[in-house]
Design a protein around this motif. Structure first.
Motif, PDB file in Angstrom:
ATOM      1  N   GLN A  21       1.387  -1.320   0.160  1.00 53.50           N
ATOM      2  CA  GLN A  21       0.332  -0.340  -0.418  1.00 53.50           C
ATOM      3  C   GLN A  21       1.270   1.190   0.143  1.00 53.50           C
ATOM      4  O   GLN A  21       0.315   2.393  -0.577  1.00 53.50           O
ATOM      5  N   THR A  22       1.550   1.269   0.982  1.00 51.19           N
ATOM      6  CA  THR A  22       3.023   2.712   0.589  1.00 51.19           C
ATOM      7  C   THR A  22       3.125   2.544  -0.637  1.00 51.19           C
ATOM      8  O   THR A  22       4.175   3.570  -0.973  1.00 51.19           O
ATOM      9  N   ILE A  23       4.083   1.315  -1.645  1.00 52.18           N
ATOM     10  CA  ILE A  23       4.165   1.569  -2.978  1.00 52.18           C
ATOM     11  C   ILE A  23       3.369   2.093  -4.036  1.00 52.18           C
ATOM     12  O   ILE A  23       3.271   3.105  -4.558  1.00 52.18           O
ATOM     13  N   SER A  24       2.107   1.728  -3.278  1.00 55.85           N
ATOM     14  CA  SER A  24       1.331   2.596  -4.120  1.00 55.85           C
ATOM     15  C   SER A  24       0.557   3.466  -3.913  1.00 55.85           C
ATOM     16  O   SER A  24       0.502   4.398  -5.184  1.00 55.85           O
ATOM     17  N   MET A  25       0.585   4.258  -2.411  1.00 59.58           N
ATOM     18  CA  MET A  25       0.809   5.353  -2.226  1.00 59.58           C
ATOM     19  C   MET A  25       1.938   6.566  -3.051  1.00 59.58           C
ATOM     20  O   MET A  25       1.141   7.749  -3.948  1.00 59.58           O
TER      21      MET A  25
END
Length: 288
Positions: free
Chosen positions: A201-205
């Motif tokens: 999710q952090t990478i996606s963010m």
């Protein structure tokens, strides 16, 4: 008697598909690289441009702040969702349903235009204009954080539910309150399930922050747009932005891999505290 040599079957279909993919990729690369409409010399010129670097800093800031806020809010929502209290559970379910069911872009625009129906905040003698509080930065941060909190809640809830139910019973047997059991026993064990999707999710963010350019929040994409609005090097500046997004996501992926490796070693090498405590209690009971 000699053992017959096993010769693996040749899969000509896979080889043909692989060759076709190589040809297609090579043609696409050649088509882009030989394009007369792309000024390749301009790309190195803007890679380390001060404006672009400022946009990168803001993109990272958006990512860090929104993830921290969403993880905290998501943990609270997850515990509310699992609560036996129907009001708390219903509120958490409604929150998750709403923020996962509406597009993030719509939420960003909504927060940016909130002054249209809440022009000012009046509490007694306190009066403040909404525009002075909900700036483009705050609107973008609120939208990113509140939206991501809904996904974090489900990730954390899944991690908590993955912990064996015997751990809850063991914590209760050891005299832990529900809050102590959650913080000291359940949540640490759930981390091994929670960490990987949080990393994803952090990478996606990092990439999702590009949506805030719709409200000119001065992130990486917004800065690139500001530059190509003046010099019309649209493709070149988009390539610069893409390079930096790839760099940031690659670094984030490497950090995620290291964290997962260390977390995996720690969980494999050390058995659960509660399990050990229960074994000790049972052994003492038999000896007594």
């Amino acid at each position: 008697m000699t053992t017959p040599k096993i010769i693996p079957a040749r899969n000509w279909g896979q080889r043909a598909v692989a060759l076709l993919l190589i040809i297609i990729v090579a043609l696409l690369v050649s088509l882009v690289a030989t394009s007369r409409h792309i000024i390749w010399s301009a790309i190195p010129q803007y890679i380390f441009d001060e404006t672009i670097l400022d946009g990168i800093k803001l993109t990272i800031l958006f990512t860090v702040l929104s993830m921290v806020i969403s993880i905290i809010a998501g943990a609270i929502l997850a515990m509310m969702r699992l609560s036996p209290n129907p009001v708390l559970s219903a509120f958490a379910s409604l929150y998750i349903w709403f923020f996962r069911g509406t597009p993030l872009l719509v939420q960003i625009i909504f927060w940016f235009n909130i002054q249209l129906f809440i022009p000012s905040i009046d509490i007694g003698s306190f009066h403040v204009d909404t525009n002075s509080i909900i700036t483009a930065f705050i609107a973008a941060l609120l939208a990113l954080s509140l939206n991501e909190a809904a996904y974090m809640a489900e990730i954390i809830r899944g991690g908590l539910m993955a912990v064996d139910s015997g751990q809850h019973e063991a914590a209760k047997a050891l005299g832990y309150t529900p809050g102590q059991a959650m913080l000291r026993i359940i949540f640490p064990q759930a981390l091994r399930v929670i960490i990987p999707p949080i990393g994803n999710q952090t990478i996606s963010m990092l990439k999702t922050t590009s949506l805030v350019s719709i409200v000119a929040a001065q992130d990486l994409l917004t800065r690139a747009q500001n530059i190509y609005a003046r010099n019309f090097l649209i493709i070149e500046l988009l390539i610069v932005a893409s390079i930096w997004y790839l760099v940031m996501t690659t670094i984030a992926s490497a950090i995620q891999f290291i964290v997962e490796q260390r977390l995996g070693k720690s969980t494999n090498q050390t058995p659960g505290f509660v399990t050990n405590a229960l074994r000790l209690m049972r052994a003492e009971g038999r000896n007594g």
